[in-house]
Design a protein around this motif. Structure first.
Motif, PDB file in Angstrom:
ATOM      1  N   VAL A   1      13.882   0.251  15.101  1.00  0.00           N
ATOM      2  CA  VAL A   1      13.623   1.598  14.590  1.00  0.00           C
ATOM      3  C   VAL A   1      13.299   1.537  13.102  1.00  0.00           C
ATOM      4  O   VAL A   1      12.377   2.183  12.627  1.00  0.00           O
ATOM      5  N   LEU A   2      14.049   0.754  12.369  1.00  0.00           N
ATOM      6  CA  LEU A   2      13.853   0.639  10.932  1.00  0.00           C
ATOM      7  C   LEU A   2      12.506   0.023  10.592  1.00  0.00           C
ATOM      8  O   LEU A   2      11.870   0.415   9.616  1.00  0.00           O
ATOM      9  N   SER A   3      12.033  -0.911  11.390  1.00  0.00           N
ATOM     10  CA  SER A   3      10.752  -1.559  11.094  1.00  0.00           C
ATOM     11  C   SER A   3       9.591  -0.567  11.162  1.00  0.00           C
ATOM     12  O   SER A   3       8.671  -0.623  10.344  1.00  0.00           O
ATOM     13  N   LEU A   4       9.627   0.370  12.093  1.00  0.00           N
ATOM     14  CA  LEU A   4       8.584   1.400  12.170  1.00  0.00           C
ATOM     15  C   LEU A   4       8.653   2.319  10.957  1.00  0.00           C
ATOM     16  O   LEU A   4       7.627   2.686  10.390  1.00  0.00           O
ATOM     17  N   GLN A   5       9.856   2.676  10.539  1.00  0.00           N
ATOM     18  CA  GLN A   5      10.020   3.527   9.361  1.00  0.00           C
ATOM     19  C   GLN A   5       9.514   2.835   8.098  1.00  0.00           C
ATOM     20  O   GLN A   5       8.866   3.458   7.263  1.00  0.00           O
ATOM     21  N   ILE A   6       9.811   1.576   7.961  1.00  0.00           N
ATOM     22  CA  ILE A   6       9.342   0.819   6.797  1.00  0.00           C
ATOM     23  C   ILE A   6       7.825   0.714   6.810  1.00  0.00           C
ATOM     24  O   ILE A   6       7.160   0.904   5.789  1.00  0.00           O
ATOM     25  N   ALA A   7       7.244   0.435   7.968  1.00  0.00           N
ATOM     26  CA  ALA A   7       5.787   0.308   8.074  1.00  0.00           C
ATOM     27  C   ALA A   7       5.087   1.622   7.766  1.00  0.00           C
ATOM     28  O   ALA A   7       4.120   1.656   6.991  1.00  0.00           O
ATOM     29  N   THR A   8       5.560   2.729   8.327  1.00  0.00           N
ATOM     30  CA  THR A   8       4.891   4.013   8.066  1.00  0.00           C
ATOM     31  C   THR A   8       5.084   4.444   6.613  1.00  0.00           C
ATOM     32  O   THR A   8       4.161   4.992   6.012  1.00  0.00           O
ATOM     33  N   THR A   9       6.242   4.173   6.047  1.00  0.00           N
ATOM     34  CA  THR A   9       6.466   4.500   4.637  1.00  0.00           C
ATOM     35  C   THR A   9       5.555   3.681   3.746  1.00  0.00           C
ATOM     36  O   THR A   9       4.945   4.211   2.806  1.00  0.00           O
ATOM     37  N   ALA A  10       5.408   2.406   4.037  1.00  0.00           N
ATOM     38  CA  ALA A  10       4.512   1.555   3.250  1.00  0.00           C
ATOM     39  C   ALA A  10       3.064   2.027   3.372  1.00  0.00           C
ATOM     40  O   ALA A  10       2.325   2.066   2.377  1.00  0.00           O
ATOM     41  N   LEU A  11       2.645   2.395   4.566  1.00  0.00           N
ATOM     42  CA  LEU A  11       1.279   2.896   4.751  1.00  0.00           C
ATOM     43  C   LEU A  11       1.065   4.229   4.058  1.00  0.00           C
ATOM     44  O   LEU A  11      -0.012   4.482   3.495  1.00  0.00           O
ATOM     45  N   LEU A  12       2.062   5.092   4.063  1.00  0.00           N
ATOM     46  CA  LEU A  12       1.960   6.353   3.332  1.00  0.00           C
ATOM     47  C   LEU A  12       1.856   6.104   1.828  1.00  0.00           C
ATOM     48  O   LEU A  12       1.072   6.755   1.136  1.00  0.00           O
ATOM     49  N   LEU A  13       2.639   5.174   1.320  1.00  0.00           N
ATOM     50  CA  LEU A  13       2.550   4.828  -0.103  1.00  0.00           C
ATOM     51  C   LEU A  13       1.165   4.281  -0.442  1.00  0.00           C
ATOM     52  O   LEU A  13       0.595   4.618  -1.485  1.00  0.00           O
ATOM     53  N   LEU A  14       0.612   3.462   0.427  1.00  0.00           N
ATOM     54  CA  LEU A  14      -0.743   2.951   0.223  1.00  0.00           C
ATOM     55  C   LEU A  14      -1.750   4.095   0.222  1.00  0.00           C
ATOM     56  O   LEU A  14      -2.638   4.153  -0.634  1.00  0.00           O
ATOM     57  N   LEU A  15      -1.607   5.023   1.145  1.00  0.00           N
ATOM     58  CA  LEU A  15      -2.514   6.163   1.216  1.00  0.00           C
ATOM     59  C   LEU A  15      -2.406   7.033  -0.038  1.00  0.00           C
ATOM     60  O   LEU A  15      -3.422   7.496  -0.561  1.00  0.00           O
ATOM     61  N   VAL A  16      -1.202   7.230  -0.531  1.00  0.00           N
ATOM     62  CA  VAL A  16      -1.027   7.988  -1.782  1.00  0.00           C
ATOM     63  C   VAL A  16      -1.767   7.284  -2.903  1.00  0.00           C
ATOM     64  O   VAL A  16      -2.466   7.899  -3.691  1.00  0.00           O
ATOM     65  N   TRP A  17      -1.608   5.976  -2.983  1.00  0.00           N
ATOM     66  CA  TRP A  17      -2.267   5.213  -4.035  1.00  0.00           C
ATOM     67  C   TRP A  17      -3.798   5.286  -3.908  1.00  0.00           C
ATOM     68  O   TRP A  17      -4.502   5.463  -4.899  1.00  0.00           O
ATOM     69  N   LEU A  18      -4.287   5.191  -2.696  1.00  0.00           N
ATOM     70  CA  LEU A  18      -5.734   5.206  -2.479  1.00  0.00           C
ATOM     71  C   LEU A  18      -6.350   6.588  -2.706  1.00  0.00           C
ATOM     72  O   LEU A  18      -7.539   6.690  -3.007  1.00  0.00           O
ATOM     73  N   THR A  19      -5.578   7.640  -2.530  1.00  0.00           N
ATOM     74  CA  THR A  19      -6.120   8.994  -2.673  1.00  0.00           C
ATOM     75  C   THR A  19      -5.634   9.693  -3.929  1.00  0.00           C
ATOM     76  O   THR A  19      -5.872  10.894  -4.095  1.00  0.00           O
ATOM     77  N   ARG A  20      -4.987   8.951  -4.804  1.00  0.00           N
ATOM     78  CA  ARG A  20      -4.459   9.581  -6.019  1.00  0.00           C
ATOM     79  C   ARG A  20      -5.574  10.260  -6.810  1.00  0.00           C
ATOM     80  O   ARG A  20      -6.691   9.757  -6.857  1.00  0.00           O
ATOM     81  N   PRO A  21      -5.244  11.395  -7.410  1.00  0.00           N
ATOM     82  CA  PRO A  21      -6.262  12.127  -8.174  1.00  0.00           C
ATOM     83  C   PRO A  21      -6.641  11.414  -9.464  1.00  0.00           C
ATOM     84  O   PRO A  21      -5.966  10.609  -9.972  1.00  0.00           O
TER      85      PRO A  21
END
Length: 118
Positions: free
Chosen positions: A98-118
């Motif tokens: 369960v934790l591995s999915l949470q870590i993966a989605t959190t990491a991908l969300l952080l990447l998306l924030v970085w890629l779409t930052r204003p």
């Protein structure tokens, strides 16, 4: 050599990541709203029932926002805030799968924030 992958330079990656994460969170939120006993029981170990339903609504809203390019950055931030808020409890027994999915989605969300930052 600079590693600068802005929205303009990587629209395919950003769009794919946003759409996949959006569908994932939209599905997870909808599943919570329409009866997901395992999810509800795991939330109730640490949180009151209203937190479960608030997280479901936030997941649906942020899931839709992640799919739509103009809302992607704000939706990723919203989803990350939800994850950190829900995860801020004393950890007792944690299932690695369960934790591995949470870590993966959190990491991908952080990447998306970085890629779409204003």
């Amino acid at each position: 050599m600079s590693f600068d992958m802005s929205f303009e330079k990587a629209p395919l990656v950003v769009n794919l990541l946003g759409i996949v994460l959006g569908i994932l969170f939209l599905f997870a939120g909808a599943r919570k709203l329409y009866g997901w006993e395992w999810g509800k029981n795991s939330y109730l170990q640490y949180h009151p029932l209203w937190v479960y339903y608030v997280s479901a609504v936030v997941e649906v809203v942020s899931g839709i926002g992640l799919i739509l390019p103009p809302l992607r950055f704000v939706s990723a931030i919203l989803q990350l805030l939800l994850i950190f808020w829900v995860a801020a409890h004393p950890w007792r027994h944690v299932e690695v799968k369960v934790l591995s999915l949470q870590i993966a989605t959190t990491a991908l969300l952080l990447l998306l924030v970085w890629l779409t930052r204003p």
